[in-house]
Scaffold this motif. Structure first.
Motif, PDB file in Angstrom:
ATOM      1  N   HIS A 269      -5.547  -1.191   6.893  1.00  0.00           N
ATOM      2  CA  HIS A 269      -5.267  -0.575   5.597  1.00  0.00           C
ATOM      3  C   HIS A 269      -6.259   0.549   5.332  1.00  0.00           C
ATOM      4  O   HIS A 269      -7.402   0.489   5.767  1.00  0.00           O
ATOM      5  CB  HIS A 269      -5.411  -1.594   4.467  1.00  0.00           C
ATOM      6  N   ILE A 270      -5.802   1.541   4.574  1.00  0.00           N
ATOM      7  CA  ILE A 270      -6.672   2.587   4.035  1.00  0.00           C
ATOM      8  C   ILE A 270      -6.349   2.686   2.550  1.00  0.00           C
ATOM      9  O   ILE A 270      -5.194   2.578   2.151  1.00  0.00           O
ATOM     10  CB  ILE A 270      -6.436   3.952   4.698  1.00  0.00           C
ATOM     11  N   PHE A 271      -7.376   2.884   1.755  1.00  0.00           N
ATOM     12  CA  PHE A 271      -7.203   3.126   0.327  1.00  0.00           C
ATOM     13  C   PHE A 271      -7.116   4.627   0.113  1.00  0.00           C
ATOM     14  O   PHE A 271      -7.933   5.373   0.659  1.00  0.00           O
ATOM     15  CB  PHE A 271      -8.395   2.547  -0.445  1.00  0.00           C
ATOM     16  N   MET A 272      -6.149   5.092  -0.645  1.00  0.00           N
ATOM     17  CA  MET A 272      -5.989   6.519  -0.930  1.00  0.00           C
ATOM     18  C   MET A 272      -6.049   6.746  -2.435  1.00  0.00           C
ATOM     19  O   MET A 272      -5.414   6.015  -3.195  1.00  0.00           O
ATOM     20  CB  MET A 272      -4.652   7.030  -0.392  1.00  0.00           C
ATOM     21  N   THR A 273      -6.801   7.772  -2.831  1.00  0.00           N
ATOM     22  CA  THR A 273      -6.941   8.093  -4.245  1.00  0.00           C
ATOM     23  C   THR A 273      -7.061   9.596  -4.444  1.00  0.00           C
ATOM     24  O   THR A 273      -7.476  10.316  -3.534  1.00  0.00           O
ATOM     25  CB  THR A 273      -8.175   7.377  -4.850  1.00  0.00           C
ATOM     26  N   SER A 274      -6.722  10.056  -5.627  1.00  0.00           N
ATOM     27  CA  SER A 274      -6.863  11.480  -5.942  1.00  0.00           C
ATOM     28  C   SER A 274      -8.275  11.801  -6.437  1.00  0.00           C
ATOM     29  O   SER A 274      -8.626  12.963  -6.610  1.00  0.00           O
ATOM     30  CB  SER A 274      -5.830  11.897  -6.988  1.00  0.00           C
TER      31      SER A 274
ATOM     32  N   CYS B  13      -3.039   1.314  -1.514  1.00  0.00           N
ATOM     33  CA  CYS B  13      -3.370   0.869  -0.160  1.00  0.00           C
ATOM     34  C   CYS B  13      -2.173   1.193   0.714  1.00  0.00           C
ATOM     35  O   CYS B  13      -1.026   1.027   0.291  1.00  0.00           O
ATOM     36  CB  CYS B  13      -3.631  -0.630  -0.116  1.00  0.00           C
ATOM     37  N   VAL B  14      -2.451   1.687   1.911  1.00  0.00           N
ATOM     38  CA  VAL B  14      -1.391   2.039   2.850  1.00  0.00           C
ATOM     39  C   VAL B  14      -1.680   1.411   4.200  1.00  0.00           C
ATOM     40  O   VAL B  14      -2.838   1.163   4.546  1.00  0.00           O
ATOM     41  CB  VAL B  14      -1.249   3.577   3.006  1.00  0.00           C
ATOM     42  N   PHE B  15      -0.615   1.117   4.956  1.00  0.00           N
ATOM     43  CA  PHE B  15      -0.748   0.678   6.339  1.00  0.00           C
ATOM     44  C   PHE B  15      -0.944   1.922   7.203  1.00  0.00           C
ATOM     45  O   PHE B  15      -0.286   2.937   6.975  1.00  0.00           O
ATOM     46  CB  PHE B  15       0.513  -0.036   6.825  1.00  0.00           C
ATOM     47  N   VAL B  16      -1.807   1.867   8.203  1.00  0.00           N
ATOM     48  CA  VAL B  16      -2.044   2.985   9.118  1.00  0.00           C
ATOM     49  C   VAL B  16      -1.149   2.797  10.344  1.00  0.00           C
ATOM     50  O   VAL B  16      -1.329   1.859  11.113  1.00  0.00           O
ATOM     51  CB  VAL B  16      -3.519   3.072   9.538  1.00  0.00           C
ATOM     52  N   LEU B  17      -0.176   3.685  10.522  1.00  0.00           N
ATOM     53  CA  LEU B  17       0.757   3.597  11.637  1.00  0.00           C
ATOM     54  C   LEU B  17       0.257   4.351  12.862  1.00  0.00           C
ATOM     55  O   LEU B  17       0.444   3.905  13.985  1.00  0.00           O
ATOM     56  CB  LEU B  17       2.129   4.106  11.212  1.00  0.00           C
ATOM     57  N   SER B  18      -0.351   5.535  12.661  1.00  0.00           N
ATOM     58  CA  SER B  18      -0.897   6.316  13.777  1.00  0.00           C
ATOM     59  C   SER B  18      -1.923   7.309  13.251  1.00  0.00           C
ATOM     60  O   SER B  18      -1.902   7.675  12.077  1.00  0.00           O
ATOM     61  CB  SER B  18       0.208   7.042  14.545  1.00  0.00           C
TER      62      SER B  18
ATOM     63  N   ALA C 221       0.534  -1.287  -1.355  1.00  0.00           N
ATOM     64  CA  ALA C 221       0.389  -1.797  -2.721  1.00  0.00           C
ATOM     65  C   ALA C 221      -0.460  -0.846  -3.549  1.00  0.00           C
ATOM     66  O   ALA C 221      -1.250  -0.081  -3.003  1.00  0.00           O
ATOM     67  CB  ALA C 221      -0.273  -3.176  -2.691  1.00  0.00           C
ATOM     68  N   THR C 222      -0.287  -0.904  -4.849  1.00  0.00           N
ATOM     69  CA  THR C 222      -1.214  -0.193  -5.725  1.00  0.00           C
ATOM     70  C   THR C 222      -2.484  -1.029  -5.793  1.00  0.00           C
ATOM     71  O   THR C 222      -2.454  -2.247  -5.599  1.00  0.00           O
ATOM     72  CB  THR C 222      -0.627  -0.006  -7.143  1.00  0.00           C
ATOM     73  N   SER C 223      -3.602  -0.389  -6.050  1.00  0.00           N
ATOM     74  CA  SER C 223      -4.861  -1.123  -6.051  1.00  0.00           C
ATOM     75  C   SER C 223      -5.902  -0.440  -6.927  1.00  0.00           C
ATOM     76  O   SER C 223      -5.744   0.715  -7.322  1.00  0.00           O
ATOM     77  CB  SER C 223      -5.385  -1.311  -4.633  1.00  0.00           C
ATOM     78  N   VAL C 224      -6.972  -1.157  -7.168  1.00  0.00           N
ATOM     79  CA  VAL C 224      -8.093  -0.680  -7.974  1.00  0.00           C
ATOM     80  C   VAL C 224      -9.379  -0.994  -7.215  1.00  0.00           C
ATOM     81  O   VAL C 224      -9.506  -2.051  -6.604  1.00  0.00           O
ATOM     82  CB  VAL C 224      -8.097  -1.382  -9.356  1.00  0.00           C
ATOM     83  N   ILE C 225     -10.336  -0.073  -7.290  1.00  0.00           N
ATOM     84  CA  ILE C 225     -11.609  -0.250  -6.585  1.00  0.00           C
ATOM     85  C   ILE C 225     -12.473  -1.277  -7.303  1.00  0.00           C
ATOM     86  O   ILE C 225     -12.659  -1.215  -8.518  1.00  0.00           O
ATOM     87  CB  ILE C 225     -12.370   1.084  -6.487  1.00  0.00           C
TER      88      ILE C 225
END
Length: 133
Positions: free
Chosen positions: A46-51, A65-70, A104-108
Motif C-alpha cells: 500500500h501507499i498513502f496518497m495525499t494532496s 490508500c492505494v494498492f501498488v500494481l507496478s 480505501a480512504t484514510s487519515v494519518i
C-alpha cells in the motif's frame, strides 16, 4: 498500518482514483521519486496518497490508500542548443511511474521521516465506506 506516502498529489487525480480503476501516475518531485524507488509492487503493498505538501504532513491529514500494481524509474536526457550552435546545455531528468488502484480512504495517525533521501512513511487509519445497492 504503516506505509510510504506520496504527497502533493493533485486532488483531481485522487478523485479519479476513487472511481476504482487502476491508473498510472508520473511523478517528478524528488521526495516522491525516492518513495517509488523503495516500494516493491505486490498485492499487499500500500501507499498513502495525499494532496498535502510533504513539509506540512501531520496527523489528521486525509488521503487515500492505494494498492501498488507496478513501478518504474526512467531518465530522460535533454540537450538544448543556442542560436548559432556555440553553446549547449545538457540536462537529465529522472521521473517515476507508479500504477495504483484505490483501496480505501484514510487519515494519518503518525508521520515518520528518516532523512532527505528516505521515503516519508505514515501510519494510517483506514476508513470503510459502505454503499447501499
Amino acid at each position: 498500518m504503516k506505509c510510504a506516502a506520496l504527497t502533493s498529489i493533485s486532488p483531481d487525480i485522487i478523485k479519479e482514483l476513487k472511481s476504482g480503476r487502476p491508473r498510472t501516475i508520473e511523478l517528478q518531485s524528488t521526495h516522491n521519486i525516492v518513495t517509488v524507488a523503495e516500494v516493491e509492487p505486490g498485492p499487499d503493498t500500500h501507499i498513502f496518497m495525499t494532496s498535502t505538501d510533504v513539509e506540512d504532513l501531520s496527523p489528521g491529514d486525509a488521503g487515500i490508500c492505494v494498492f501498488v500494481l507496478s513501478t518504474s524509474l526512467s531518465m530522460k536526457r535533454v540537450v538544448e542548443f543556442s542560436q548559432g550552435g556555440t553553446m549547449y546545455e545538457e540536462r537529465e531528468r529522472v521521473s517515476a511511474r507508479v500504477q495504483v488502484k484505490f483501496c480505501a480512504t484514510s487519515v494519518i495517525k503518525g508521520v515518520y521521516r528518516d532523512g532527505l533521501m528516505k521515503p516519508t512513511k505514515v501510519e494510517v487509519l483506514k476508513s470503510s465506506c459502505y454503499h447501499a445497492g
